[in-house]
Design a protein around this motif. Structure first.
Motif, PDB file in Angstrom:
ATOM      1  N   ARG A 142      57.185 -52.391  -5.733  1.00 43.11           N
ATOM      2  CA  ARG A 142      57.505 -51.380  -4.725  1.00 43.11           C
ATOM      3  C   ARG A 142      56.345 -50.398  -4.532  1.00 43.11           C
ATOM      4  O   ARG A 142      56.011 -49.994  -3.420  1.00 43.11           O
ATOM      5  CB  ARG A 142      58.773 -50.597  -5.112  1.00 43.11           C
ATOM      6  CG  ARG A 142      59.157 -49.586  -4.028  1.00 43.11           C
ATOM      7  CD  ARG A 142      60.131 -48.519  -4.467  1.00 43.11           C
ATOM      8  NE  ARG A 142      59.685 -47.579  -5.458  1.00 43.11           N
ATOM      9  CZ  ARG A 142      58.925 -46.509  -5.218  1.00 43.11           C
ATOM     10  NH1 ARG A 142      58.457 -46.262  -4.013  1.00 43.11           N
ATOM     11  NH2 ARG A 142      58.599 -45.689  -6.208  1.00 43.11           N
ATOM     12  N   THR A 143      55.697 -50.022  -5.657  1.00 42.37           N
ATOM     13  CA  THR A 143      54.685 -48.965  -5.597  1.00 42.37           C
ATOM     14  C   THR A 143      53.278 -49.522  -5.387  1.00 42.37           C
ATOM     15  O   THR A 143      52.353 -48.751  -5.116  1.00 42.37           O
ATOM     16  CB  THR A 143      54.704 -48.148  -6.915  1.00 42.37           C
ATOM     17  OG1 THR A 143      54.588 -49.063  -8.021  1.00 42.37           O
ATOM     18  CG2 THR A 143      55.982 -47.348  -7.056  1.00 42.37           C
ATOM     19  N   GLN A 160      56.536 -38.487 -16.115  1.00 38.84           N
ATOM     20  CA  GLN A 160      57.692 -37.876 -15.438  1.00 38.84           C
ATOM     21  C   GLN A 160      58.734 -37.354 -16.415  1.00 38.84           C
ATOM     22  O   GLN A 160      59.647 -36.639 -16.034  1.00 38.84           O
ATOM     23  CB  GLN A 160      58.299 -38.837 -14.409  1.00 38.84           C
ATOM     24  CG  GLN A 160      57.415 -38.898 -13.173  1.00 38.84           C
ATOM     25  CD  GLN A 160      57.941 -39.733 -12.032  1.00 38.84           C
ATOM     26  OE1 GLN A 160      57.156 -40.426 -11.385  1.00 38.84           O
ATOM     27  NE2 GLN A 160      59.232 -39.698 -11.752  1.00 38.84           N
ATOM     28  N   LYS A 161      58.587 -37.681 -17.697  1.00 37.33           N
ATOM     29  CA  LYS A 161      59.433 -37.079 -18.731  1.00 37.33           C
ATOM     30  C   LYS A 161      58.850 -35.744 -19.184  1.00 37.33           C
ATOM     31  O   LYS A 161      59.331 -35.139 -20.145  1.00 37.33           O
ATOM     32  CB  LYS A 161      59.539 -38.009 -19.942  1.00 37.33           C
ATOM     33  CG  LYS A 161      60.082 -39.371 -19.625  1.00 37.33           C
ATOM     34  CD  LYS A 161      61.466 -39.548 -20.175  1.00 37.33           C
ATOM     35  CE  LYS A 161      62.103 -40.802 -19.628  1.00 37.33           C
ATOM     36  NZ  LYS A 161      63.553 -40.683 -19.497  1.00 37.33           N
ATOM     37  N   GLY A 162      57.748 -35.342 -18.548  1.00 40.16           N
ATOM     38  CA  GLY A 162      57.139 -34.053 -18.893  1.00 40.16           C
ATOM     39  C   GLY A 162      56.202 -34.121 -20.081  1.00 40.16           C
ATOM     40  O   GLY A 162      55.855 -33.107 -20.681  1.00 40.16           O
ATOM     41  N   GLU A 193      54.726 -41.684  -7.552  1.00 41.31           N
ATOM     42  CA  GLU A 193      55.932 -41.221  -8.241  1.00 41.31           C
ATOM     43  C   GLU A 193      56.974 -42.304  -8.366  1.00 41.31           C
ATOM     44  O   GLU A 193      57.134 -43.129  -7.468  1.00 41.31           O
ATOM     45  CB  GLU A 193      56.565 -40.063  -7.463  1.00 41.31           C
ATOM     46  CG  GLU A 193      55.898 -38.767  -7.765  1.00 41.31           C
ATOM     47  CD  GLU A 193      56.824 -37.559  -7.675  1.00 41.31           C
ATOM     48  OE1 GLU A 193      58.054 -37.713  -7.888  1.00 41.31           O
ATOM     49  OE2 GLU A 193      56.303 -36.485  -7.395  1.00 41.31           O
ATOM     50  N   LEU A 194      57.699 -42.292  -9.460  1.00 39.27           N
ATOM     51  CA  LEU A 194      58.873 -43.149  -9.608  1.00 39.27           C
ATOM     52  C   LEU A 194      60.077 -42.356  -9.110  1.00 39.27           C
ATOM     53  O   LEU A 194      60.119 -41.130  -9.258  1.00 39.27           O
ATOM     54  CB  LEU A 194      59.109 -43.497 -11.078  1.00 39.27           C
ATOM     55  CG  LEU A 194      57.954 -44.096 -11.869  1.00 39.27           C
ATOM     56  CD1 LEU A 194      58.432 -44.487 -13.262  1.00 39.27           C
ATOM     57  CD2 LEU A 194      57.386 -45.313 -11.159  1.00 39.27           C
ATOM     58  N   VAL A 220      63.249 -44.309 -13.007  1.00 41.97           N
ATOM     59  CA  VAL A 220      63.090 -43.761 -14.368  1.00 41.97           C
ATOM     60  C   VAL A 220      64.288 -44.188 -15.212  1.00 41.97           C
ATOM     61  O   VAL A 220      64.139 -44.673 -16.345  1.00 41.97           O
ATOM     62  CB  VAL A 220      62.955 -42.214 -14.331  1.00 41.97           C
ATOM     63  CG1 VAL A 220      63.043 -41.626 -15.734  1.00 41.97           C
ATOM     64  CG2 VAL A 220      61.657 -41.800 -13.654  1.00 41.97           C
ATOM     65  N   GLN A 221      65.475 -44.053 -14.644  1.00 42.22           N
ATOM     66  CA  GLN A 221      66.693 -44.388 -15.404  1.00 42.22           C
ATOM     67  C   GLN A 221      66.809 -45.887 -15.674  1.00 42.22           C
ATOM     68  O   GLN A 221      67.337 -46.299 -16.708  1.00 42.22           O
ATOM     69  CB  GLN A 221      67.920 -43.883 -14.652  1.00 42.22           C
ATOM     70  CG  GLN A 221      68.056 -42.378 -14.803  1.00 42.22           C
ATOM     71  CD  GLN A 221      69.160 -41.786 -13.930  1.00 42.22           C
ATOM     72  OE1 GLN A 221      70.010 -42.499 -13.429  1.00 42.22           O
ATOM     73  NE2 GLN A 221      69.110 -40.476 -13.755  1.00 42.22           N
ATOM     74  N   THR A 222      66.311 -46.701 -14.746  1.00 39.10           N
ATOM     75  CA  THR A 222      66.355 -48.150 -14.971  1.00 39.10           C
ATOM     76  C   THR A 222      65.489 -48.514 -16.183  1.00 39.10           C
ATOM     77  O   THR A 222      65.865 -49.346 -17.021  1.00 39.10           O
ATOM     78  CB  THR A 222      65.831 -48.897 -13.715  1.00 39.10           C
ATOM     79  OG1 THR A 222      66.650 -48.515 -12.623  1.00 39.10           O
ATOM     80  CG2 THR A 222      65.877 -50.392 -13.882  1.00 39.10           C
ATOM     81  N   ILE A 223      64.321 -47.874 -16.288  1.00 34.16           N
ATOM     82  CA  ILE A 223      63.450 -48.147 -17.452  1.00 34.16           C
ATOM     83  C   ILE A 223      64.112 -47.614 -18.730  1.00 34.16           C
ATOM     84  O   ILE A 223      64.123 -48.290 -19.767  1.00 34.16           O
ATOM     85  CB  ILE A 223      62.055 -47.522 -17.236  1.00 34.16           C
ATOM     86  CG1 ILE A 223      61.388 -48.166 -16.015  1.00 34.16           C
ATOM     87  CG2 ILE A 223      61.191 -47.686 -18.481  1.00 34.16           C
ATOM     88  CD1 ILE A 223      60.064 -47.531 -15.606  1.00 34.16           C
ATOM     89  N   ASP A 224      64.688 -46.405 -18.644  1.00 34.77           N
ATOM     90  CA  ASP A 224      65.422 -45.854 -19.806  1.00 34.77           C
ATOM     91  C   ASP A 224      66.441 -46.882 -20.300  1.00 34.77           C
ATOM     92  O   ASP A 224      66.491 -47.207 -21.488  1.00 34.77           O
ATOM     93  CB  ASP A 224      66.244 -44.613 -19.414  1.00 34.77           C
ATOM     94  CG  ASP A 224      65.401 -43.386 -19.109  1.00 34.77           C
ATOM     95  OD1 ASP A 224      64.178 -43.437 -19.304  1.00 34.77           O
ATOM     96  OD2 ASP A 224      65.985 -42.374 -18.666  1.00 34.77           O
ATOM     97  N   ALA A 225      67.231 -47.377 -19.356  1.00 36.93           N
ATOM     98  CA  ALA A 225      68.349 -48.261 -19.721  1.00 36.93           C
ATOM     99  C   ALA A 225      67.835 -49.590 -20.281  1.00 36.93           C
ATOM    100  O   ALA A 225      68.394 -50.127 -21.240  1.00 36.93           O
ATOM    101  CB  ALA A 225      69.229 -48.503 -18.500  1.00 36.93           C
TER     102      ALA A 225
END
Ligand SMILES: NC(=O)c1ccc[n+]([C@@H]2O[C@H](COP(=O)([O-])OP(=O)(O)OC[C@H]3O[C@@H](n4cnc5c(N)ncnc54)[C@H](OP(=O)(O)O)[C@@H]3O)[C@@H](O)[C@H]2O)c1
Length: 312
Positions: A244-245, A259-261, A284-285, A290-295
């Motif tokens: 996508r990016t 993006q998690k700071g 940017e994601l 971000v949540q898809t990668i977390d999961a």
């Protein structure tokens, strides 16, 4: 010249360039090879390491990460010296982090030696490399006593921002009892396969900025060390976001971390990947990505460094 413009602001107001170029891992090995190849006992400065750090600076990186343990402080010093002369930039344009460990038996002496190797009169950031001080030969000091000595060199202006590395919550709690300045930074291994959410919550609550090392571990880990289904799902998620990016898997991983700071500590000896590292500030994601990668990584707990130690 493109510069590494993303920043993270610490609790004390210090502004830290969010992308740090590491000089441990592969550069530690390069330096040890140079020492083995050298004849005689004189000091060895690896030209290969100096040049790679200079390339990073010329590419726009403004934050360098080193450590007493990496044996690359001479190389960082030479690279900074040459880069400032070539670029016309000032020392204050750079942010330099180093770490102390076995030398913690004499914090001031070790720091003085480090500053001389680095050809600097102050460090931007100084970290206690690990809480595992039982591994320091002839050490008689407690964690709190070592931290008090780090606070003292900070008070004297020799180091601006002080912190720790590889500290779990129990180690941070030990310091909380007596610290005058609670660590501003905890540099930890952090990537989707080692998310350490409790530690992240604790850090947020106490105003500790996390810096992430080994951020590309999902791409460098050998497949037999982690659950294949988890790694496959994670790579699939990275590929979809990369598509996508128009970025690479590595850039997506680095961006997720930013993006998690976090301050992100990575490294490369490859020119294309260096440009890609600087470029992660330019896209940017989405929150969903971000949540898809977390999961995808949340059930894993793979530690590449210090895996024989107890963190909680
Ligand atoms: N505080 C601590 O205890 C601690 C521990 C470990 C590390 N660190 C710090 O963190 C720094 C970075 O650590 P790290 O090297 O583990 O970080 P990393 O960013 O996870 O890995 C960097 C390595 O990955 C390779 N790489 C880059 N892009 C890749 C890709 N697309 N696919 C596969 N491999 C790729 C690079 O090789 P190429 O050169 O070929 O690009 C490089 O050797 C260290 O140098 C050190 O400063 C701190």
């Amino acid at each position: 010249m493109a510069t590494s413009s993303a920043n993270v602001t610490l609790r004390n107001g210090s502004v830290v360039p969010a992308i740090a170029f590491g000089s441990g891992t592969k550069w530690y090995a390069t330096k040890q090879d140079a020492k083995e190849a050298a004849e005689g006992d004189g000091p060895v400065v690896s030209r290969e390491v100096v040049d790679s750090i200079k390339r990073a600076l010329h590419a726009g990186i403004r934050h360098l990460d080193t450590a007493e343990m990496y044996d690359t402080e001479d190389e960082i010093g030479a690279a900074i010296h040459e880069f400032l002369a070539e670029s016309g930039l000032e020392r204050s344009d750079l942010y330099i982090t180093s770490k102390i460990f076995t030398g913690a038996t004499d914090v001031r002496g070790t720091l003085t030696h480090a500053l001389s190797r680095l050809q600097l009169d102050y460090l931007d950031q100084y970290l206690l490399h690990t809480p595992f001080i039982e591994d320091i030969p002839d050490n008689t000091k407690t964690l709190g006593e070592i931290w008090a000595e780090i606070e003292a060199v900070h008070r004297d202006g020799l180091v601006r921002d002080i912190g720790v590395s590889n500290f779990g919550i129990p180690h941070l709690e030990v310091l909380r009892e007596d610290a005058t300045i609670f660590p501003l930074v905890n540099q930890i291994e952090f990537h989707p396969l080692l998310q350490q959410r409790e530690l992240a919550e604790y850090a947020k609550e106490h105003g500790v900025t996390l810096a992430s090392y080994a951020p590309l571990t999902p791409l460098t880990v050998s497949a037999d060390k982690v659950d294949a289904a988890v790694l496959d799902a994670l790579k699939e998620a990275l590929d979809a976001i990369a598509d996508r990016t128009g970025k690479t898997r590595a850039q997506v991983l680095l961006r997720w971390n930013l993006q998690k700071g976090r301050v992100v500590v990575s490294t490369t000896g490859n020119a294309k990947r260096l440009a890609a590292l600087v470029d992660v500030q330019e896209f940017e994601l989405t929150e969903d990505e971000v949540q898809t990668i977390d999961a995808a990584g949340e059930t894993a707990s793979f530690r590449k460094f210090w895996d024989d130690k107890k963190f909680d």
